[in-house]
Design a protein around this motif. Structure first.
Motif, mmCIF file in Angstrom:
data_model
loop_
_atom_site.group_PDB
_atom_site.id
_atom_site.type_symbol
_atom_site.label_atom_id
_atom_site.label_comp_id
_atom_site.label_asym_id
_atom_site.label_seq_id
_atom_site.Cartn_x
_atom_site.Cartn_y
_atom_site.Cartn_z
ATOM 1 N N LEU A 88 -32.219 17.341 14.685
ATOM 2 C CA LEU A 88 -31.135 17.394 13.710
ATOM 3 C C LEU A 88 -31.480 16.474 12.543
ATOM 4 O O LEU A 88 -31.660 15.271 12.730
ATOM 5 C CB LEU A 88 -29.819 16.962 14.350
ATOM 6 C CG LEU A 88 -28.564 17.118 13.503
ATOM 7 C CD1 LEU A 88 -28.244 18.589 13.289
ATOM 8 C CD2 LEU A 88 -27.381 16.415 14.147
ATOM 9 N N VAL B 198 -28.626 18.844 6.811
ATOM 10 C CA VAL B 198 -27.370 19.440 7.253
ATOM 11 C C VAL B 198 -26.234 19.107 6.292
ATOM 12 O O VAL B 198 -25.468 19.990 5.877
ATOM 13 C CB VAL B 198 -27.026 18.976 8.680
ATOM 14 C CG1 VAL B 198 -25.658 19.500 9.099
ATOM 15 C CG2 VAL B 198 -28.087 19.451 9.659
ATOM 16 N N GLY C 71 -23.452 21.347 12.779
ATOM 17 C CA GLY C 71 -24.154 22.573 13.112
ATOM 18 C C GLY C 71 -24.146 22.972 14.566
ATOM 19 O O GLY C 71 -24.963 23.800 14.985
ATOM 20 N N ASP D 51 -23.896 26.599 14.990
ATOM 21 C CA ASP D 51 -24.974 27.376 14.384
ATOM 22 C C ASP D 51 -25.994 27.771 15.451
ATOM 23 O O ASP D 51 -26.208 27.044 16.422
ATOM 24 C CB ASP D 51 -25.650 26.533 13.295
ATOM 25 C CG ASP D 51 -26.715 27.302 12.544
ATOM 26 O OD1 ASP D 51 -26.569 28.527 12.394
ATOM 27 O OD2 ASP D 51 -27.701 26.672 12.118
ATOM 28 N N ARG E 125 -29.736 22.769 10.272
ATOM 29 C CA ARG E 125 -28.598 23.454 10.878
ATOM 30 C C ARG E 125 -27.607 23.766 9.760
ATOM 31 O O ARG E 125 -27.520 23.040 8.775
ATOM 32 C CB ARG E 125 -27.909 22.596 11.945
ATOM 33 C CG ARG E 125 -28.786 22.252 13.144
ATOM 34 C CD ARG E 125 -29.073 23.487 14.001
ATOM 35 N NE ARG E 125 -29.836 23.142 15.179
ATOM 36 C CZ ARG E 125 -31.161 23.079 15.225
ATOM 37 N NH1 ARG E 125 -31.879 23.299 14.125
ATOM 38 N NH2 ARG E 125 -31.784 22.780 16.341
ATOM 39 N N LEU E 126 -26.840 24.831 9.920
ATOM 40 C CA LEU E 126 -25.831 25.191 8.937
ATOM 41 C C LEU E 126 -24.511 24.539 9.319
ATOM 42 O O LEU E 126 -23.964 24.800 10.388
ATOM 43 C CB LEU E 126 -25.681 26.714 8.860
ATOM 44 C CG LEU E 126 -26.965 27.487 8.534
ATOM 45 C CD1 LEU E 126 -26.671 28.973 8.416
ATOM 46 C CD2 LEU E 126 -27.620 26.965 7.250
ATOM 47 N N LEU E 127 -24.025 23.671 8.444
ATOM 48 C CA LEU E 127 -22.799 22.924 8.728
ATOM 49 C C LEU E 127 -21.575 23.818 8.656
ATOM 50 O O LEU E 127 -21.605 24.916 8.081
ATOM 51 C CB LEU E 127 -22.652 21.757 7.768
ATOM 52 C CG LEU E 127 -22.499 22.056 6.268
ATOM 53 C CD1 LEU E 127 -21.076 22.384 5.889
ATOM 54 C CD2 LEU E 127 -23.003 20.898 5.428
ATOM 55 N N ARG E 128 -20.488 23.329 9.222
ATOM 56 C CA ARG E 128 -19.191 23.996 9.122
ATOM 57 C C ARG E 128 -18.114 22.935 9.014
ATOM 58 O O ARG E 128 -17.879 22.170 9.953
ATOM 59 C CB ARG E 128 -18.930 24.878 10.345
ATOM 60 C CG ARG E 128 -17.601 25.612 10.247
ATOM 61 C CD ARG E 128 -17.298 26.382 11.512
ATOM 62 N NE ARG E 128 -15.938 26.937 11.451
ATOM 63 C CZ ARG E 128 -15.181 27.171 12.511
ATOM 64 N NH1 ARG E 128 -15.622 26.885 13.722
ATOM 65 N NH2 ARG E 128 -13.986 27.678 12.371
ATOM 66 N N ARG F 139 -20.209 26.624 3.363
ATOM 67 C CA ARG F 139 -19.849 25.268 3.761
ATOM 68 C C ARG F 139 -18.651 25.241 4.705
ATOM 69 O O ARG F 139 -18.679 24.554 5.720
ATOM 70 C CB ARG F 139 -19.553 24.435 2.505
ATOM 71 C CG ARG F 139 -20.767 24.275 1.580
ATOM 72 C CD ARG F 139 -20.353 23.745 0.215
ATOM 73 N NE ARG F 139 -21.482 23.407 -0.629
ATOM 74 C CZ ARG F 139 -22.154 24.286 -1.384
ATOM 75 N NH1 ARG F 139 -21.784 25.568 -1.378
ATOM 76 N NH2 ARG F 139 -23.156 23.884 -2.132
ATOM 77 N N GLY G 135 -19.717 27.845 7.742
ATOM 78 C CA GLY G 135 -21.079 27.862 8.265
ATOM 79 C C GLY G 135 -21.629 29.270 8.345
ATOM 80 O O GLY G 135 -22.373 29.593 9.273
ATOM 81 N N PRO H 294 -23.864 32.188 8.185
ATOM 82 C CA PRO H 294 -25.318 32.315 8.017
ATOM 83 C C PRO H 294 -25.740 33.504 7.164
ATOM 84 O O PRO H 294 -26.880 33.564 6.725
ATOM 85 C CB PRO H 294 -25.830 32.479 9.454
ATOM 86 C CG PRO H 294 -24.678 33.071 10.193
ATOM 87 C CD PRO H 294 -23.443 32.480 9.567
ATOM 88 N N ARG I 247 -29.462 31.538 5.701
ATOM 89 C CA ARG I 247 -30.496 30.674 6.275
ATOM 90 C C ARG I 247 -31.860 30.974 5.635
ATOM 91 O O ARG I 247 -32.633 30.065 5.346
ATOM 92 C CB ARG I 247 -30.583 30.856 7.784
ATOM 93 C CG ARG I 247 -31.481 29.810 8.465
ATOM 94 C CD ARG I 247 -31.738 30.139 9.930
ATOM 95 N NE ARG I 247 -30.504 30.404 10.631
ATOM 96 C CZ ARG I 247 -29.723 29.452 11.132
ATOM 97 N NH1 ARG I 247 -30.056 28.192 10.993
ATOM 98 N NH2 ARG I 247 -28.625 29.769 11.775
#
Length: 354
Positions: free
Chosen positions: A64, A69, A133, A136, A159-162, A280, A283, A285, A327
């Protein structure tokens, strides 16, 4: 991405911590909380005294990179809602369903440590895994281009944050419509500092502020938008959105197509703005940014040596990544393979001087 965590609070116990559950503040659950969500006793203190933070530790199941991120939350180097300090910690001030909150996140070996202050502290800590993430699934991405395969190996911590918060990403995204990033960052900075509130916790030296609530955004006079360099089209879009802020926030728990449709019901919010927001808040993708000034050329150059690619050509190149196109574009941007600038830069405007 599953993970385990340990939680502790610091400081002496306060009498109100023993209050029955019925007296606790209620609000929308943090993103990714579900059955794993935890609640934490909220602390309030005497005026002028910084209360001990609520704390949490969480161990991700894989690599991570906090900078990768959390980086998309930063709106310019002087963003009053986001800071990275010299000790490697990331500070974020935001407005949660429970109220203002400040979150500090830092790596501790293979774990992540977090501290939070303010009425929104419990909400922020409960949503920490999703923010970093945990929801994700990078294994869902299969690279079809050598460049992306190499970049994915070199950036295993992506990683794709949320965030689970729509308005905090929607408003700055609207400010970024059809202007240079410097203009948009300046407008965000001026408006948040003037109409937001100082962030809770030990943030005075950082200058952190929590963005205004919906009512305050709606009360900003027209001349203040003008002084911040925001034209009527963008300010009117923001005003329309804040009037239905609760409906906008509901999009954070919707599937991407429904969330996108919800945001685009507001005149002035199109595919570019909805994608930038949902990347954001949700998240998402597959939230590819269409209508961007630079992205088609960057993707076209990286994947097909075509620096003049259009949106349609970009989408054709990204077709093998359906479901993971956001992504794919993040990896393109991280690859460093961007076209050499040949044309003139977009000229900043200055409506405040008019």
């Amino acid at each position: 991405m599953a993970g385990r965590f340990a939680h502790r609070t610091t400081g002496p116990a306060l009498p109100h911590q023993a209050a029955p559950a019925a007296r606790r503040r209620t609000g929308a659950p943090p993103p990714g909380a579900g059955a794993e969500g935890r609640t934490f006793p909220q602390r309030t203190g005497a005026e002028g005294r910084t209360e001990p933070p609520l704390t949490r530790e969480w161990t991700p199941s894989g690599p991570l990179d906090l900078r990768l991120v959390l980086g998309p939350l930063r709106r310019g180097p002087a963003d009053p809602t986001f800071r990275m300090t010299q000790d490697g910690a990331f500070w974020r001030a935001t407005r949660t369903p429970e109220g203002p909150g400040t979150l500090r996140v830092a790596a501790r070996g293979d774990r992540v440590g977090a501290e939070a202050w303010g009425p929104g502290a419990e909400w922020l800590l409960a949503g920490l895994p999703a923010l970093l993430g945990a929801d994700d699934d990078p294994d869902a991405f299969t690279p079809h281009h050598h460049l992306l395969a190499v970049t994915e190996r070199r950036r295993p911590g992506l990683r794709l944050l949320r965030t689970g918060l729509v308005m905090e990403s929607l408003i700055p995204s609207v400010l970024e419509q059809k202007v240079t990033t410097d203009e948009a960052y300046r407008a965000w900075r001026l408006l948040v500092r003037r109409y937001g509130t100082p962030a809770p916790g030990p943030t005075t030296t950082l200058g952190l502020h929590v963005m205004p609530d919906a009512r305050t955004w709606a009360m900003i006079p027209s001349w203040e938008w003008h002084k911040a360099g925001v034209d009527t089209k963008r300010s009117s879009t923001i005003l329309r959105a804040v009037r239905v802020a609760p409906r906008m926030e509901e999009a954070s728990s919707m599937p991407f197509p429904e969330a996108k449709a919800r945001l685009e019901l507001i005149p002035g919010i199109g595919p570019w703005t909805s994608a930038e927001t949902l990347q954001r808040s949700n998240g998402a993708p597959d939230a590819v940014t269409v209508g961007d000034y630079h992205l088609p050329a960057i993707v076209g150059h990286a994947l097909a040596d075509n620096r003049h690619a259009t949106d349609e050509e970009m989408l054709t190149l990204l077709a093998p990544y359906e479901g993971q196109r956001h992504r794919a574009t993040r990896l393109v941007l991280l690859s460093g393979r961007t076209p050499e600038r040949r044309g003139p830069r977009m000229t900043p405007g200055n409506i405040a001087a008019l």
